[in-house]
Design an enzyme around this catalytic site. Structure first.
Site, short mmCIF file in Angstrom:
data_model
loop_
_atom_site.label_atom_id
_atom_site.label_comp_id
_atom_site.label_asym_id
_atom_site.label_seq_id
_atom_site.Cartn_x
_atom_site.Cartn_y
_atom_site.Cartn_z
N TYR A 1 -4.64 14.52 -2.73
CA TYR A 1 -4.98 13.79 -1.50
C TYR A 1 -6.09 14.50 -0.75
O TYR A 1 -5.94 14.94 0.38
CB TYR A 1 -3.73 13.66 -0.64
CG TYR A 1 -3.73 12.48 0.29
CD1 TYR A 1 -3.77 11.18 -0.20
CD2 TYR A 1 -3.67 12.66 1.67
CE1 TYR A 1 -3.77 10.10 0.66
CE2 TYR A 1 -3.66 11.59 2.53
CZ TYR A 1 -3.72 10.31 2.01
OH TYR A 1 -3.70 9.23 2.87
N HIS B 1 0.84 -1.20 0.00
CA HIS B 1 0.00 0.00 0.00
C HIS B 1 0.87 1.25 0.00
O HIS B 1 0.67 2.16 -0.82
CB HIS B 1 -0.91 -0.03 1.23
CG HIS B 1 -1.68 1.23 1.47
ND1 HIS B 1 -3.02 1.34 1.18
CD2 HIS B 1 -1.31 2.44 1.98
CE1 HIS B 1 -3.44 2.56 1.48
NE2 HIS B 1 -2.41 3.24 1.98
N GLU B 2 1.84 1.30 0.90
CA GLU B 2 2.67 2.51 1.00
C GLU B 2 3.49 2.73 -0.26
O GLU B 2 3.60 3.85 -0.75
CB GLU B 2 3.58 2.44 2.23
CG GLU B 2 2.86 2.41 3.56
CD GLU B 2 1.88 3.56 3.75
OE1 GLU B 2 2.00 4.59 3.08
OE2 GLU B 2 0.96 3.40 4.57
N GLU C 1 -6.10 6.55 -2.07
CA GLU C 1 -6.06 5.51 -1.05
C GLU C 1 -6.49 4.14 -1.59
O GLU C 1 -5.90 3.11 -1.27
CB GLU C 1 -6.95 5.90 0.13
CG GLU C 1 -6.28 6.80 1.13
CD GLU C 1 -5.02 6.17 1.69
OE1 GLU C 1 -5.06 5.00 2.09
OE2 GLU C 1 -3.98 6.84 1.71
N HIS D 1 -9.64 7.87 3.75
CA HIS D 1 -9.53 6.48 4.19
C HIS D 1 -10.89 5.84 4.43
O HIS D 1 -10.97 4.66 4.77
CB HIS D 1 -8.71 6.38 5.48
CG HIS D 1 -7.27 6.70 5.31
ND1 HIS D 1 -6.78 7.98 5.44
CD2 HIS D 1 -6.21 5.92 4.97
CE1 HIS D 1 -5.48 7.97 5.22
NE2 HIS D 1 -5.10 6.74 4.93
#
Lengths: 113, 369
Positions: free
Chosen positions: B192, B177-178, B201, B279
């Site tokens: 973002y 993910h990162e 995300e 998120h």
């Protein structure tokens, strides 16, 4: 219909008691996206210490959100009521240092619930 | 990136990766038999060795020809901040170093490699930027730091507080993910905030899930579709941070509350927190991807993943909302085939971004930004 998350209901916006001190911190974001909240309403004998912690923070500054690059960083929402004065600030994690960090750490340490 | 040579002297791509040992370059540069390879080797020696690496695999084919496959390879470095917040910290393991005693270091190192191999194997992408960018990670960031994040140039792992979170290096979906954020940063650069942030995300979750599935060689039906499985302590009532196939069901804990992710546009969450709920609302495109992948079947990275990757890298705007991204994926799916297009379209219908076969204008559902 879309849902709406209400702003933090932390009691810090109550102004009925002129001697009241409330400090609340809401942390959102992070890879987990968890919303965590800490709150302190200190006893009168602790008032000077908390007033000093709050007043050391540069509440009037306007943090630049662009300073926080990347993703999954925290966002900190900090609310304080010192007597009749209300303060509010939203900080990216990258700017949580100095007086802000001291205040947030103190609230988290004091809120043991 | 693959360079392939044979003893017939045909160089299908010139040699420009740094893994080819100096002695072999020098030998090739003098070769009269492999004219193209010799020239490439001379140019490489003249220009100097690039900083990034590649893997060289030698074999002999059925004709007795020497086959040299040159394939991209990761350049990983793991640092340790020793529970401070001074990045990047001390270097504790590099690409050529053996395992160390610190499990977090080795887990981070292995996860970087897993993600690199998925990007290369699934999408022929050489690292995050497609150009062999180094993969850097820092472990033991801060004191009991409850997070892992991408800071724009590297990934950072906290140790967790031990009460809610264990360390973050143990989950390959977290690492994928990162690093996925690194891919997004160098492609669509999705802002973002709001829906573009939720897409940022979600695409990072897709990269995380695909990294795990690719590493385990799982089909879409076999996959857990969980992000961050195993990073909660046993005290938390939860399976993972997110469930891509069933958003909103990953955890339901007395202290943490219930997983707030919506599964469709009807339950889109309007909030100014978390950069407009990036998120939270990522659950909607997450589910679209998992539904498309399971409907198509087989290995998710081969078709659904390829569709999402092409949509992300095919000119998507930085402010794309769910409808723009849905359209981009449907267009990419149509290039593969009608059944894939149908599966992708149906997935977006299921989550309410496409209604009645028509892309819905989601602006009415957008959070104030």
């Amino acid at each position: 219909m879309p849902q709406q998350i209400e702003p933090p209901s932390d009691g810090s916006d109550a102004t009925g008691d002129a001697d009241r001190i409330v400090v609340a911190v809401v942390r959102t974001g992070g890879i987990a996206g968890l919303r965590r909240r800490w709150r302190v309403e200190p006893d009168p004998e602790q008032t000077p210490e908390w007033v000093a912690l709050v007043e050391r923070c540069p509440w009037d500054e306007h943090p630049d959100p662009a300073v926080q690059t990347g993703a999954d960083r925290y966002v900190w929402s900090i609310h304080a009521v010192i007597h009749d004065t209300q303060h509010e600030q939203v900080l990216p994690d990258a700017l949580l240092h100095g007086a802000w960090r001291e205040l947030v750490d103190a609230v988290r340490a004091a809120d043991t619930d | 990136m693959v360079g392939r040579m044979s003893t017939t002297g045909v160089a299908e791509e010139s040699i420009h990766q740094g893994i080819v040992p100096g002695y072999l370059l020098a030998r090739l540069a003098r070769s009269s038999q492999f004219a193209h390879a010799a020239e490439a080797a001379r140019q490489t020696l003249i220009k100097g060795r690039p900083e990034y690496r590649a893997a060289l695999e030698l074999s002999v084919d059925s004709n007795g020809d020497l086959i040299a496959d040159v394939q991209a390879a990761p350049t990983r470095t793991v640092y340790d901040t020793h529970n401070t917040e001074q990045l990047p910290g001390d270097k504790v393991r590099g690409e050529d170093d053996p395992t160390v005693k610190d499990a977090a270091v080795n887990q981070a190192f292995d996860g970087l490699g897993d993600t690199f191999r998925m990007l290369l194997g699934a999408f022929q992408r050489d690292s995050l930027d497609g150009g062999g960018a180094p993969l850097n990670a820092t472990v033991h960031y801060g004191e009991k730091y409850d997070n892992a994040f991408w800071n724009g140039s590297q990934m950072v792992f906290g140790d967790g507080d031990g009460e809610v979170f264990t360390g973050f290096t143990g989950s390959v979906t977290v690492i994928g993910h990162e690093l996925g954020h690194g891919v997004i940063q160098t492609t669509a650069a999705l802002e973002y905030q709001g829906q573009s942030g939720a897409l940022n995300e979600s695409c990072a979750d897709v990269f995380g899930a695909l990294t795990e599935q690719y590493t385990k060689d799982q089909s879409a039906d076999e996959a857990s579709w969980l992000i961050g499985e195993g990073i909660f302590t046993s005290a938390v009532q939860g399976r993972a941070l997110r469930d891509m196939l069933h958003p909103g069901t990953a955890y339901d804990d007395d202290e943490l509350g219930k997983d707030p992710q919506p599964a469709d546009m009807t339950h889109y969450v309007r909030t100014t927190e978390d950069n407009g709920g990036v998120h939270i609302n990522s659950g909607i495109p997450n589910r679209a991807f998992a539904l498309a992948a399971t409907a198509i079947g087989g290995k998710a990275w081969e078709t659904a993943g390829l569709v999402w990757y092409r949509a992300l890298t095919g000119g998507l705007s930085a402010t794309a909302d769910f409808t723009e991204f849905a359209q981009a994926t449907i267009t990419a799916a149509a290039d593969i085939g009608a059944s894939v297009e149908t599966a992708v379209r149906d997935a977006w219908i299921a989550v309410g971004v496409v209604e009645g076969g028509v892309i819905k204008d989601a602006s009415a559902d957008r959070a104030p930004e």
